[in-house]
Design a protein around this motif. Structure first.
Motif, PDB file in Angstrom:
ATOM      1  N   MET A   1       2.314  63.725  66.037  1.00 38.37           N
ATOM      2  CA  MET A   1       2.858  63.776  64.928  1.00 38.37           C
ATOM      3  C   MET A   1       2.330  63.175  63.980  1.00 38.37           C
ATOM      4  SD  MET A   1       6.646  61.655  65.265  1.00 38.37           S
ATOM      5  CE  MET A   1       6.852  62.388  66.614  1.00 38.37           C
ATOM      6  N   LYS A   2       2.213  63.079  62.692  1.00 40.84           N
ATOM      7  CA  LYS A   2       1.252  62.701  61.846  1.00 40.84           C
ATOM      8  C   LYS A   2       1.912  61.835  60.608  1.00 40.84           C
ATOM      9  CE  LYS A   2      -2.611  64.518  58.292  1.00 40.84           C
ATOM     10  NZ  LYS A   2      -3.013  65.456  57.952  1.00 40.84           N
ATOM     11  N   TYR A   3       1.431  60.737  60.543  1.00 43.76           N
ATOM     12  CA  TYR A   3       2.104  59.588  60.019  1.00 43.76           C
ATOM     13  C   TYR A   3       0.906  60.218  58.232  1.00 43.76           C
ATOM     14  CZ  TYR A   3       3.731  56.812  63.510  1.00 43.76           C
ATOM     15  OH  TYR A   3       4.444  56.724  64.686  1.00 43.76           O
ATOM     16  N   GLU A   4       2.130  59.134  57.571  1.00 45.66           N
ATOM     17  CA  GLU A   4       1.545  59.517  56.002  1.00 45.66           C
ATOM     18  C   GLU A   4       0.082  58.796  55.662  1.00 45.66           C
ATOM     19  OE1 GLU A   4       4.701  58.658  52.996  1.00 45.66           O
ATOM     20  OE2 GLU A   4       6.247  60.079  54.188  1.00 45.66           O
ATOM     21  N   SER A   5      -0.632  58.808  54.774  1.00 47.18           N
ATOM     22  CA  SER A   5      -1.711  57.624  54.630  1.00 47.18           C
ATOM     23  C   SER A   5      -1.320  56.794  53.901  1.00 47.18           C
ATOM     24  CB  SER A   5      -2.579  58.292  53.039  1.00 47.18           C
ATOM     25  OG  SER A   5      -3.489  57.451  53.362  1.00 47.18           O
ATOM     26  N   GLY A   6      -0.974  55.508  54.858  1.00 45.56           N
ATOM     27  CA  GLY A   6      -0.844  54.599  54.933  1.00 45.56           C
ATOM     28  C   GLY A   6       0.565  53.603  55.436  1.00 45.56           C
ATOM     29  N   MET A   7       0.785  54.425  56.507  1.00 40.77           N
ATOM     30  CA  MET A   7       2.285  54.104  56.875  1.00 40.77           C
ATOM     31  C   MET A   7       1.579  53.488  59.150  1.00 40.77           C
ATOM     32  SD  MET A   7       5.210  57.117  58.101  1.00 40.77           S
ATOM     33  CE  MET A   7       5.926  56.596  60.117  1.00 40.77           C
ATOM     34  N   GLN A   8       1.848  52.699  58.439  1.00 39.86           N
ATOM     35  CA  GLN A   8       1.416  52.246  60.065  1.00 39.86           C
ATOM     36  C   GLN A   8       3.380  51.724  61.081  1.00 39.86           C
ATOM     37  OE1 GLN A   8      -1.219  48.451  59.299  1.00 39.86           O
ATOM     38  NE2 GLN A   8      -2.857  50.193  59.107  1.00 39.86           N
ATOM     39  N   ILE A   9       2.961  51.583  62.325  1.00 39.38           N
ATOM     40  CA  ILE A   9       3.847  51.323  62.836  1.00 39.38           C
ATOM     41  C   ILE A   9       3.727  49.440  63.453  1.00 39.38           C
ATOM     42  CG2 ILE A   9       5.317  51.488  64.667  1.00 39.38           C
ATOM     43  CD1 ILE A   9       6.255  54.473  63.247  1.00 39.38           C
ATOM     44  N   ILE A  10       4.082  48.866  64.511  1.00 38.86           N
ATOM     45  CA  ILE A  10       3.525  47.591  64.968  1.00 38.86           C
ATOM     46  C   ILE A  10       4.189  46.988  65.752  1.00 38.86           C
ATOM     47  CG2 ILE A  10       1.994  45.881  65.078  1.00 38.86           C
ATOM     48  CD1 ILE A  10       0.612  46.372  62.186  1.00 38.86           C
ATOM     49  N   TYR A  11       4.121  47.205  67.689  1.00 37.15           N
ATOM     50  CA  TYR A  11       5.114  46.571  67.893  1.00 37.15           C
ATOM     51  C   TYR A  11       4.738  44.719  68.283  1.00 37.15           C
ATOM     52  CZ  TYR A  11       8.163  46.532  72.241  1.00 37.15           C
ATOM     53  OH  TYR A  11       8.791  45.365  73.257  1.00 37.15           O
ATOM     54  N   ASP A  12       5.614  44.683  68.316  1.00 33.62           N
ATOM     55  CA  ASP A  12       6.115  43.107  68.154  1.00 33.62           C
ATOM     56  C   ASP A  12       6.286  42.523  69.565  1.00 33.62           C
ATOM     57  OD1 ASP A  12       6.382  39.882  68.134  1.00 33.62           O
ATOM     58  OD2 ASP A  12       8.057  40.370  66.374  1.00 33.62           O
ATOM     59  N   VAL A  13       5.287  42.631  70.629  1.00 31.25           N
ATOM     60  CA  VAL A  13       5.673  42.257  71.920  1.00 31.25           C
ATOM     61  C   VAL A  13       6.062  40.620  72.215  1.00 31.25           C
ATOM     62  CG1 VAL A  13       3.543  43.418  72.231  1.00 31.25           C
ATOM     63  CG2 VAL A  13       3.223  41.095  72.234  1.00 31.25           C
ATOM     64  N   VAL A  14       6.396  39.854  71.448  1.00 33.68           N
ATOM     65  CA  VAL A  14       6.458  39.024  72.390  1.00 33.68           C
ATOM     66  C   VAL A  14       8.326  38.833  70.868  1.00 33.68           C
ATOM     67  CG1 VAL A  14       6.939  36.124  70.704  1.00 33.68           C
ATOM     68  CG2 VAL A  14       4.822  37.519  70.960  1.00 33.68           C
ATOM     69  N   LYS A  15       8.666  39.146  70.285  1.00 36.92           N
ATOM     70  CA  LYS A  15       9.813  39.506  70.086  1.00 36.92           C
ATOM     71  C   LYS A  15      10.754  40.913  70.236  1.00 36.92           C
ATOM     72  CE  LYS A  15      10.638  36.419  66.365  1.00 36.92           C
ATOM     73  NZ  LYS A  15      10.602  35.738  64.651  1.00 36.92           N
ATOM     74  N   LYS A  16       9.626  41.932  70.282  1.00 36.60           N
ATOM     75  CA  LYS A  16      10.492  42.882  71.314  1.00 36.60           C
ATOM     76  C   LYS A  16      10.714  44.108  70.196  1.00 36.60           C
ATOM     77  CE  LYS A  16      10.316  42.368  76.103  1.00 36.60           C
ATOM     78  NZ  LYS A  16       9.250  42.680  76.229  1.00 36.60           N
ATOM     79  N   GLY A  17      10.650  43.631  68.297  1.00 35.96           N
ATOM     80  CA  GLY A  17      10.704  44.256  67.730  1.00 35.96           C
ATOM     81  C   GLY A  17       9.470  45.064  67.336  1.00 35.96           C
ATOM     82  N   VAL A  18      10.228  45.308  65.761  1.00 32.52           N
ATOM     83  CA  VAL A  18       8.777  46.573  65.047  1.00 32.52           C
ATOM     84  C   VAL A  18       8.672  46.641  63.593  1.00 32.52           C
ATOM     85  CG1 VAL A  18      10.189  48.998  64.699  1.00 32.52           C
ATOM     86  CG2 VAL A  18       7.724  48.911  65.171  1.00 32.52           C
ATOM     87  N   PHE A  19       7.452  45.960  63.678  1.00 28.89           N
ATOM     88  CA  PHE A  19       6.800  45.888  62.138  1.00 28.89           C
ATOM     89  C   PHE A  19       6.308  47.353  61.675  1.00 28.89           C
ATOM     90  CE2 PHE A  19       5.603  41.772  63.639  1.00 28.89           C
ATOM     91  CZ  PHE A  19       5.853  41.260  62.975  1.00 28.89           C
ATOM     92  N   ILE A  20       7.217  47.891  60.646  1.00 31.49           N
ATOM     93  CA  ILE A  20       6.259  49.221  59.343  1.00 31.49           C
ATOM     94  C   ILE A  20       6.282  49.216  58.323  1.00 31.49           C
ATOM     95  CG2 ILE A  20       7.611  50.976  59.068  1.00 31.49           C
ATOM     96  CD1 ILE A  20       9.628  50.848  60.748  1.00 31.49           C
ATOM     97  N   GLU A  21       4.880  49.686  57.303  1.00 36.40           N
ATOM     98  CA  GLU A  21       4.519  49.750  56.555  1.00 36.40           C
ATOM     99  C   GLU A  21       4.657  51.191  56.386  1.00 36.40           C
ATOM    100  OE1 GLU A  21       2.960  48.706  53.199  1.00 36.40           O
ATOM    101  OE2 GLU A  21       3.302  46.539  54.934  1.00 36.40           O
TER     102      GLU A  21
END
Length: 57
Positions: A1-21
């Protein structure tokens, strides 16, 4: 699946959450999610609610 330009998803391995830009705004979904895959799915769903219309690559 294709993300929009500048879209980022980063998994937080410490707290098991997710950062989204998405569209120049930052978001954090706290979780904890049972897996990285579940966190990414939740992040993608969050982006859909914000207007992302993903199309199969």
């Amino acid at each position: 699946m294709k993300y929009e330009s500048g879209m980022q998803i980063i998994y937080d391995v410490v707290k098991k959450g997710v950062f989204i830009e998405f569209r120049n705004r930052s978001h954090y979904l706290e979780g904890p999610f049972p897996s990285q895959r579940d966190a990414i799915r939740a992040a993608e769903e969050h982006c859909r609610k914000l207007g992302w219309q993903n199309e199969p690559a």
